[in-house]
Design a protein around this motif. Sequence first.
Motif, PDB file in Angstrom:
ATOM      1  N   ARG A 419       0.858  -1.187   0.000  1.00  0.00           N
ATOM      2  CA  ARG A 419       0.000   0.000   0.000  1.00  0.00           C
ATOM      3  C   ARG A 419       0.893   1.235   0.000  1.00  0.00           C
ATOM      4  O   ARG A 419       1.889   1.300   0.730  1.00  0.00           O
ATOM      5  N   ALA A 420       0.533   2.198  -0.841  1.00  0.00           N
ATOM      6  CA  ALA A 420       1.256   3.462  -0.907  1.00  0.00           C
ATOM      7  C   ALA A 420       0.312   4.603  -0.557  1.00  0.00           C
ATOM      8  O   ALA A 420      -0.815   4.654  -1.055  1.00  0.00           O
ATOM      9  N   GLU A 421       0.789   5.502   0.281  1.00  0.00           N
ATOM     10  CA  GLU A 421       0.014   6.682   0.659  1.00  0.00           C
ATOM     11  C   GLU A 421       0.875   7.912   0.411  1.00  0.00           C
ATOM     12  O   GLU A 421       1.916   8.092   1.037  1.00  0.00           O
ATOM     13  N   THR A 422       0.450   8.735  -0.529  1.00  0.00           N
ATOM     14  CA  THR A 422       1.190   9.938  -0.887  1.00  0.00           C
ATOM     15  C   THR A 422       0.394  11.160  -0.479  1.00  0.00           C
ATOM     16  O   THR A 422      -0.778  11.277  -0.820  1.00  0.00           O
ATOM     17  N   GLY A 423       1.035  12.053   0.213  1.00  0.00           N
ATOM     18  CA  GLY A 423       0.360  13.291   0.543  1.00  0.00           C
ATOM     19  C   GLY A 423       0.847  13.888   1.854  1.00  0.00           C
ATOM     20  O   GLY A 423       1.260  13.164   2.766  1.00  0.00           O
ATOM     21  N   PRO A 424       0.844  15.195   1.819  1.00  0.00           N
ATOM     22  CA  PRO A 424       0.445  15.955   0.640  1.00  0.00           C
ATOM     23  C   PRO A 424       1.571  16.101  -0.376  1.00  0.00           C
ATOM     24  O   PRO A 424       2.741  16.141  -0.014  1.00  0.00           O
ATOM     25  N   ARG A 425       1.177  16.166  -1.655  1.00  0.00           N
ATOM     26  CA  ARG A 425       2.039  16.692  -2.702  1.00  0.00           C
ATOM     27  C   ARG A 425       1.514  18.091  -2.998  1.00  0.00           C
ATOM     28  O   ARG A 425       0.355  18.248  -3.368  1.00  0.00           O
ATOM     29  N   SER A 463      -2.539  10.849  -3.252  1.00  0.00           N
ATOM     30  CA  SER A 463      -2.691   9.730  -4.181  1.00  0.00           C
ATOM     31  C   SER A 463      -2.143   8.474  -3.520  1.00  0.00           C
ATOM     32  O   SER A 463      -1.633   8.509  -2.397  1.00  0.00           O
ATOM     33  N   GLY A 464      -2.216   7.367  -4.245  1.00  0.00           N
ATOM     34  CA  GLY A 464      -1.674   6.124  -3.709  1.00  0.00           C
ATOM     35  C   GLY A 464      -2.094   4.930  -4.521  1.00  0.00           C
ATOM     36  O   GLY A 464      -2.726   5.051  -5.580  1.00  0.00           O
ATOM     37  N   TRP A 465      -1.713   3.773  -4.028  1.00  0.00           N
ATOM     38  CA  TRP A 465      -2.136   2.535  -4.666  1.00  0.00           C
ATOM     39  C   TRP A 465      -2.270   1.430  -3.633  1.00  0.00           C
ATOM     40  O   TRP A 465      -1.703   1.488  -2.542  1.00  0.00           O
ATOM     41  N   ASP A 466      -3.059   0.430  -3.994  1.00  0.00           N
ATOM     42  CA  ASP A 466      -3.162  -0.824  -3.248  1.00  0.00           C
ATOM     43  C   ASP A 466      -2.932  -1.930  -4.259  1.00  0.00           C
ATOM     44  O   ASP A 466      -3.629  -1.997  -5.285  1.00  0.00           O
ATOM     45  N   GLN A 467      -1.974  -2.785  -3.979  1.00  0.00           N
ATOM     46  CA  GLN A 467      -1.683  -3.839  -4.943  1.00  0.00           C
ATOM     47  C   GLN A 467      -1.478  -5.179  -4.244  1.00  0.00           C
ATOM     48  O   GLN A 467      -1.059  -5.246  -3.089  1.00  0.00           O
ATOM     49  N   VAL A 468      -1.757  -6.235  -4.990  1.00  0.00           N
ATOM     50  CA  VAL A 468      -1.501  -7.595  -4.528  1.00  0.00           C
ATOM     51  C   VAL A 468      -1.016  -8.397  -5.720  1.00  0.00           C
ATOM     52  O   VAL A 468      -1.541  -8.280  -6.829  1.00  0.00           O
ATOM     53  N   GLU A 469       0.037  -9.201  -5.493  1.00  0.00           N
ATOM     54  CA  GLU A 469       0.617 -10.006  -6.557  1.00  0.00           C
ATOM     55  C   GLU A 469       0.922 -11.415  -6.034  1.00  0.00           C
ATOM     56  O   GLU A 469       1.991 -11.649  -5.477  1.00  0.00           O
ATOM     57  N   PRO A 470       0.015 -12.369  -6.193  1.00  0.00           N
ATOM     58  CA  PRO A 470       0.357 -13.762  -5.911  1.00  0.00           C
ATOM     59  C   PRO A 470       1.188 -14.332  -7.059  1.00  0.00           C
ATOM     60  O   PRO A 470       1.005 -13.952  -8.225  1.00  0.00           O
ATOM     61  N   ASP A 498      -6.705  11.704  -5.154  1.00  0.00           N
ATOM     62  CA  ASP A 498      -7.685  12.473  -4.391  1.00  0.00           C
ATOM     63  C   ASP A 498      -7.137  13.888  -4.260  1.00  0.00           C
ATOM     64  O   ASP A 498      -6.362  14.188  -3.353  1.00  0.00           O
ATOM     65  N   ALA A 499      -7.532  14.767  -5.202  1.00  0.00           N
ATOM     66  CA  ALA A 499      -6.934  16.096  -5.261  1.00  0.00           C
ATOM     67  C   ALA A 499      -8.012  17.160  -5.356  1.00  0.00           C
ATOM     68  O   ALA A 499      -8.808  17.162  -6.297  1.00  0.00           O
ATOM     69  N   ASP A 500      -8.034  18.069  -4.399  1.00  0.00           N
ATOM     70  CA  ASP A 500      -8.920  19.229  -4.504  1.00  0.00           C
ATOM     71  C   ASP A 500      -8.392  20.212  -5.547  1.00  0.00           C
ATOM     72  O   ASP A 500      -9.159  20.906  -6.216  1.00  0.00           O
ATOM     73  N   ILE A 501      -7.058  20.264  -5.674  1.00  0.00           N
ATOM     74  CA  ILE A 501      -6.422  21.101  -6.697  1.00  0.00           C
ATOM     75  C   ILE A 501      -5.397  20.210  -7.386  1.00  0.00           C
ATOM     76  O   ILE A 501      -4.286  20.009  -6.884  1.00  0.00           O
TER      77      ILE A 501
END
Length: 766
Positions: A419-425, A463-470, A498-501
């Motif tokens: 899981r990636a969590e970016t912010g704030p940019r 922004s971000g991502w959720d990934q799974v790779e079996p 998820d960006a307001d601007i």
Amino acid sequence: MQSSPARSRTRKSVWLAGSALVIGLVSGVPAWAADAEAGSVKIDPENADYGTRVEELVVTGAYLSTAAAPVKASLEATQPQSIIDRQAIDQFIPTTADYTQVVNLSPSVSGTSFNGPGLGEAKSTLRGFKDGEYNITYDGIPWGDANGPTHHSTSFFPSSTIGAVVVDRGPGAASQLGVASFGGSINLFSPEVSLDRGGSQLVTLGSWNTFLAVTKLNTGEIEQLNGARALFNFQELKTDGYLSYAAARADNQLVRAVFPIAGSWKLTVLGTWNYTKVHTNDNSGATLDQVALFGKNFALNNDPSTPNFYGYNLVTKHTYFNYAKLTGDVTPSLKLENTIYSYYYKNNTESALDPTLSPSDIAAKKGLQITQVPGGKPVVNGHIPGYTKLNVYKIYGDILHLDQTVPFGTIKAGVWWERAETGPRARYDYDATLGRTASGWTVDYRQKVLAGVPQYVEYLQYSGWDQVEPFIDVEWNVTPQLTVTPGLKYVSEKLSVDADINQKSRLPFHGSKTFTKTLYFLTANYKLQDNLALYGQYATGFLLPDISATQAVNPNLNDLEPQESTNYQAGLVYHGGKLTVDADAYYIDFTNKIQSVTVGTENVSFNLGGARYKGIEGAVTYAATDTLFVFANGSINSAEAQGASTTIGGVPVVIAGGKQIAGAPKSTAALGVLFRNDDWSISLSDKYTGEQWAAEGEPAAYRIDPYHSADLSVVYRFGAYRLEGAIYNLFDSQQATSIKPGKTVPYDQYYFQPERNAQVSVKVNF
């Protein structure tokens, strides 16, 4: 060359503080001892603290050429690879370097640090794949930016935290992890933890007032903790840098510990923390006008009336990278390895808007317009427009490997979750000339008027991502000589913004898309003799769009498909008594390339065309005597764009085919000689990078000529001491290695090889 400004009094050295904490654990003990012996390839006791994990990949007898080869491949290889051990890193690579200088020893790899080795960020190109199109791992954990899988070479792992490197030029098996598998993988390994107590102190002095100190401390096995052992590594770097007024400093602390639990079970933990600060513009690079006036090393100056004033341009970063790995035997035939990890990146940037302005531009106040009133007209007052930029992300995940021995071989299965969590940019405009005030930054209202959006805010984004790779690989021992491994991996990744601007559009965007793909792998290794192996590989690759695809007024994220590749490779590895050889040929079909075009005022992303990569690579080391070795490696690399055409929003788009893609050298080569006995190690090596183009279509104005960089290193060892003197870029080549196209040709930005430079190092083991 211009010098850097005076700096404030340096704080107490990190490495001295670290020494004070643990010196009692390691005092009064002998020099390093090797963890183990890999097969019959002995590990140099001087480098034993870097361990045997990579040496174990070289399955061979006590062949002189194999042990001395700076770049080697394993007889167990199933794809082209280059193994670079710590002994080679210590001999051929500056102590200040990062991994980009290390991997330059490999064929098909190129890249240059423009501020000096390890003194500024650098990017590597692998077979024409740029950074972000291949994976980089550290102890098997893929890492990279959260807004796209690119990398910051000076932000996480300096040379002292690298025990060895394996460059895999291919997607590998299904269990080889990363989100950009089709370009290959650069695999970094941390230093091993010694079984014996000891320590070392390294001090390096170099060109451009460069100072490096590395303190390494090993506890050895601690009987009271069931044989647990730990390694502490503290590094401090300061430099004025090759580029003018580009002073930098970096501190790194690393702790790696191994805790035996019971039987085969053990827990390995690692933590590394980094702090960097460098004066650089966010869009650095010198125009030809600036080069003519100030020299090839021009970057910044001490004139506050220009955008290049060093006080307006500063990047400060803080990162960490941590993991805990549990390994052991569940049953006599089932092995488990589970790794939980997290890493963090924070970038605070202060930058002038446009560093390319010429003296005549500045005299005409071009680009120096400040709008003081929202919606008002620009006021040409000569103030410097600037901005601040913040980028923060945290990534965490889990990697599970299970290896089950069966009568016909081994089944290797597992799953990677992340899981990636970016912010704030965020980016905010301001008046750099006025700088900070009591109430904060002074505002520069240069942006267009948008209802509800402060004009000084360029973007504020999460922004971000959720990934799974079996994944599963079935390692089938068809015969004692032949191993065939089919593999399968399923990729599911949800990309969200998820960006307001939002960046570029400055409009709100809240959206996501889940991308899925099944990838197929098939590798084979056939031993013709104990010291001669053939291998082959078929594999599919996959690369997702990054968040830049959403940076438009009307993002078309749902219309985009992943970029894909199909890889075919074959090669051989030979380890003889005096001769070591590996060679390969490859063909890669890259499709669904993400392109962009401007439709009206809108930037639109879409899939079209791709490229075909093909070439041959090889490496050889010859032991002329027991102490004299000659080595060479090279590659011929074709990376040609596939022609294609379409219409986007009524705008015709034509991709010219048959031309080398931008930034892809057509060849690489390395040649060198190494003399090594018990006391001395002397090496002379030269790296060649072939012609390339900085823009698509091979335009003559953006052709980059081939260039060389020769290095000479002399090492003398006596007792517990190691002395080294080295000259890098021996023949002072200062050719252009990269060009960034500007708005018009006069504003193109050029990047050059740093001038001839030297380092002197002293290391003592205790």
